[in-house]
Design a protein around this motif. Structure first.
Motif, mmCIF file in Angstrom:
data_model
loop_
_atom_site.group_PDB
_atom_site.id
_atom_site.type_symbol
_atom_site.label_atom_id
_atom_site.label_comp_id
_atom_site.label_asym_id
_atom_site.label_seq_id
_atom_site.Cartn_x
_atom_site.Cartn_y
_atom_site.Cartn_z
ATOM 1 N N ASP A 28 46.123 37.829 33.906
ATOM 2 C CA ASP A 28 46.242 38.877 33.317
ATOM 3 C C ASP A 28 45.772 40.315 34.114
ATOM 4 N N LEU A 29 44.592 39.795 34.767
ATOM 5 C CA LEU A 29 43.686 40.892 35.475
ATOM 6 C C LEU A 29 44.552 41.146 36.605
ATOM 7 N N PHE A 30 45.156 40.154 37.501
ATOM 8 C CA PHE A 30 45.823 40.335 38.790
ATOM 9 C C PHE A 30 47.356 41.283 38.463
ATOM 10 N N LYS A 31 47.800 40.812 37.054
ATOM 11 C CA LYS A 31 48.925 41.573 36.771
ATOM 12 C C LYS A 31 48.853 43.053 36.607
ATOM 13 N N ALA A 32 47.519 43.199 35.937
ATOM 14 C CA ALA A 32 47.453 44.695 35.552
ATOM 15 C C ALA A 32 47.084 45.399 36.868
ATOM 16 N N LEU A 33 46.468 44.798 37.859
ATOM 17 C CA LEU A 33 45.815 45.369 38.956
ATOM 18 C C LEU A 33 47.102 45.741 39.914
ATOM 19 N N GLU A 34 47.923 44.813 39.876
ATOM 20 C CA GLU A 34 49.244 45.104 40.809
ATOM 21 C C GLU A 34 50.014 46.316 40.243
ATOM 22 N N ALA A 35 50.047 46.596 38.888
ATOM 23 C CA ALA A 35 50.685 47.456 38.426
ATOM 24 C C ALA A 35 49.947 48.781 38.787
ATOM 25 N N THR A 36 48.851 48.896 39.192
ATOM 26 C CA THR A 36 48.298 50.167 39.478
ATOM 27 C C THR A 36 48.070 50.192 41.162
ATOM 28 N N ALA A 37 48.872 49.297 41.817
ATOM 29 C CA ALA A 37 48.499 49.160 43.239
ATOM 30 C C ALA A 37 49.272 50.339 44.051
ATOM 31 N N GLN A 38 49.970 51.029 43.596
ATOM 32 C CA GLN A 38 50.585 52.318 44.235
ATOM 33 C C GLN A 38 49.443 53.283 44.359
ATOM 34 N N GLU A 39 48.563 53.756 43.305
ATOM 35 C CA GLU A 39 47.368 54.524 43.207
ATOM 36 C C GLU A 39 45.972 54.280 43.786
ATOM 37 N N MET A 40 46.067 52.974 43.496
ATOM 38 C CA MET A 40 44.657 52.303 43.623
ATOM 39 C C MET A 40 44.410 51.215 44.662
ATOM 40 N N ASP A 41 43.323 51.418 45.463
ATOM 41 C CA ASP A 41 42.990 50.137 46.321
ATOM 42 C C ASP A 41 42.198 49.355 45.433
ATOM 43 N N TYR A 42 42.272 48.120 45.345
ATOM 44 C CA TYR A 42 41.324 47.281 44.515
ATOM 45 C C TYR A 42 40.859 45.972 45.272
ATOM 46 N N MET A 43 39.791 45.636 44.758
ATOM 47 C CA MET A 43 39.049 44.278 45.362
ATOM 48 C C MET A 43 38.575 43.359 44.410
ATOM 49 N N VAL A 44 39.027 42.189 44.306
ATOM 50 C CA VAL A 44 38.454 41.457 43.278
ATOM 51 C C VAL A 44 37.531 40.219 43.852
ATOM 52 N N SER A 45 36.278 40.307 43.404
ATOM 53 C CA SER A 45 35.491 38.876 43.875
ATOM 54 C C SER A 45 34.995 38.345 42.884
ATOM 55 N N MET A 46 34.979 36.945 43.081
ATOM 56 C CA MET A 46 34.238 36.270 42.011
ATOM 57 C C MET A 46 33.387 35.129 42.257
ATOM 58 N N SER A 47 32.268 34.799 41.592
ATOM 59 C CA SER A 47 31.286 34.070 41.810
ATOM 60 C C SER A 47 31.226 33.038 40.660
ATOM 61 N N TYR A 48 30.826 31.581 40.675
ATOM 62 C CA TYR A 48 30.747 30.707 39.691
ATOM 63 C C TYR A 48 29.541 30.031 39.955
ATOM 64 N N LEU A 49 28.472 30.169 38.819
ATOM 65 C CA LEU A 49 27.208 29.643 38.839
ATOM 66 C C LEU A 49 26.723 28.704 37.767
ATOM 67 N N GLU A 50 25.701 27.873 37.651
ATOM 68 C CA GLU A 50 25.285 27.376 36.608
ATOM 69 C C GLU A 50 23.849 27.612 36.546
ATOM 70 N N ILE A 51 23.212 27.738 35.300
ATOM 71 C CA ILE A 51 21.807 28.005 35.176
ATOM 72 C C ILE A 51 21.248 26.607 34.416
ATOM 73 N N TYR A 52 20.574 25.744 34.980
ATOM 74 C CA TYR A 52 20.045 24.520 34.566
ATOM 75 C C TYR A 52 18.513 24.443 34.658
ATOM 76 N N ASN A 53 17.859 23.959 33.767
ATOM 77 C CA ASN A 53 16.401 24.192 33.744
ATOM 78 C C ASN A 53 15.867 25.388 34.318
#
Length: 314
Positions: free
Chosen positions: A92-117
């Motif tokens: 949904d996030l990518f769809k919504a960003l594509e809809a604004t692509a004409q007016e805005m430049d966007y960048m999406v970055s993601m990280s996945y981590l765990e907290i253990y002990n």
């Protein structure tokens, strides 16, 4: 659709002496799902409305909370044919960003981590060892050396997450064969910049945190000893720190200004902006229908009920 009634399994209708000591409780939440609810229903009612906020520069956080074996990882990650909140939210996030692509430049970055002990591991690059939490000059919390992936392809992300999830610390306990013993945090940062060259060019940064917490059960239930027991103590410590922050935040409007101790655990420190800051937060509490989990279910519902009272000043 908003009430949960928790019945006392040890109650005997013919026991006159204990008639007034029933532990039955009723809780009211924004939304309650029964066993027949689909992944789509849960996503639409809990998370879908937050996506627009992330694009306009708010933070959003979704927690999956509850005892082992009640389906937190299923809700968040899901399966290939029934994807969970991670994938649906990103699509949904990518769809919504594509809809604004004409007016805005966007960048999406993601990280996945765990907290253990109380140590942080990068699930997308597990060989990098334990990572440090640092605060940058603007006061936002960063994780030094974490892998950040930029992609706008939901299928690629599903593969990355499934791979990352296999790296999670899972150990069998008496309560669940593949119990996740760590908190997994998927952090998505959306940066937007207008294409029109204005003098005061502004950047909007919105962060989406999706947190699959470790199981919150008592040690007696999992029959843990030794290393598992220590691990459980760490899990409960960070959940307690989260609970304390929730308590302090929900009392903030009260008579005394509460100090919110985000530094009690790595989890609360990482989520500082998204608990008390410019943010919208959803907690999805999972409970088991089994009568043997009565105590766990009761504690989970009380914890989630407290979270309901958080008031944040945006």
């Amino acid at each position: 659709q908003q009430r949960v009634v928790l019945l006392d399994p040890s109650e005997d209708p013919d026991d006159v002496l204990r008639a007034n000591r029933s532990r039955e409780r009723t809780f009211v939440f924004d939304m309650v799902f029964d066993h027949g609810a689909t992944q789509e229903e849960v996503y639409v009612s809990t998370t879908k409305s937050l996506i627009g906020g992330v694009i306009s520069g708010y933070n959003a956080t979704i927690f999956a909370y509850g005892p082992t074996g009640t389906g937190k990882t299923y809700t968040m990650l899901g399966t290939d044919c029934e994807p969970g909140i991670y994938i649906r939210a990103l699509e949904d996030l990518f769809k919504a960003l594509e809809a604004t692509a004409q007016e805005m430049d966007y960048m999406v970055s993601m990280s996945y981590l765990e907290i253990y002990n109380e140590v942080i591991r990068d699930l997308l690059n597990p060989s990098s060892g334990f990572l440090d939490l640092r605060e940058d000059s603007r006061g936002s919390i960063q994780i030094a050396g974490i892998t950040e992936v930029s992609t706008t392809n939901a299928e690629e992300i599903m593969q990355l997450l499934t791979k990352g999830n296999k790296e999670r610390t899972q150990e069998p306990t008496a309560a669940n064969k593949a119990s996740s013993r760590s908190h997994a945090v998927l952090q998505v940062t959306v940066t937007q910049k207008s294409r029109r060259k204005a003098i005061g060019e502004e950047m909007r940064v919105g962060r989406l945190f999706m947190v699959d917490l470790a199981g919150s059960e008592r040690a007696a239930q999992t029959q843990n000893q030794g290393k598992r027991m220590k691990e459980g103590a760490h899990i409960n410590r960070s959940l307690l720190a989260l609970g304390n922050c929730i308590n302090a935040l929900s009392e903030k409007g009260g008579s005394r200004a509460q100090f919110v101790n985000f530094r009690d655990s790595k989890l609360t420190r990482l989520l500082k902006d998204s608990l008390g800051g410019n943010s919208r937060t959803v907690m999805i509490a999972h409970i088991s229908p089994a009568s043997t989990s009565f105590e766990e279910s009761r504690k989970t519902l009380i914890y989630a009920y407290r979270a309901k009272n958080i008031k944040t000043q945006v």
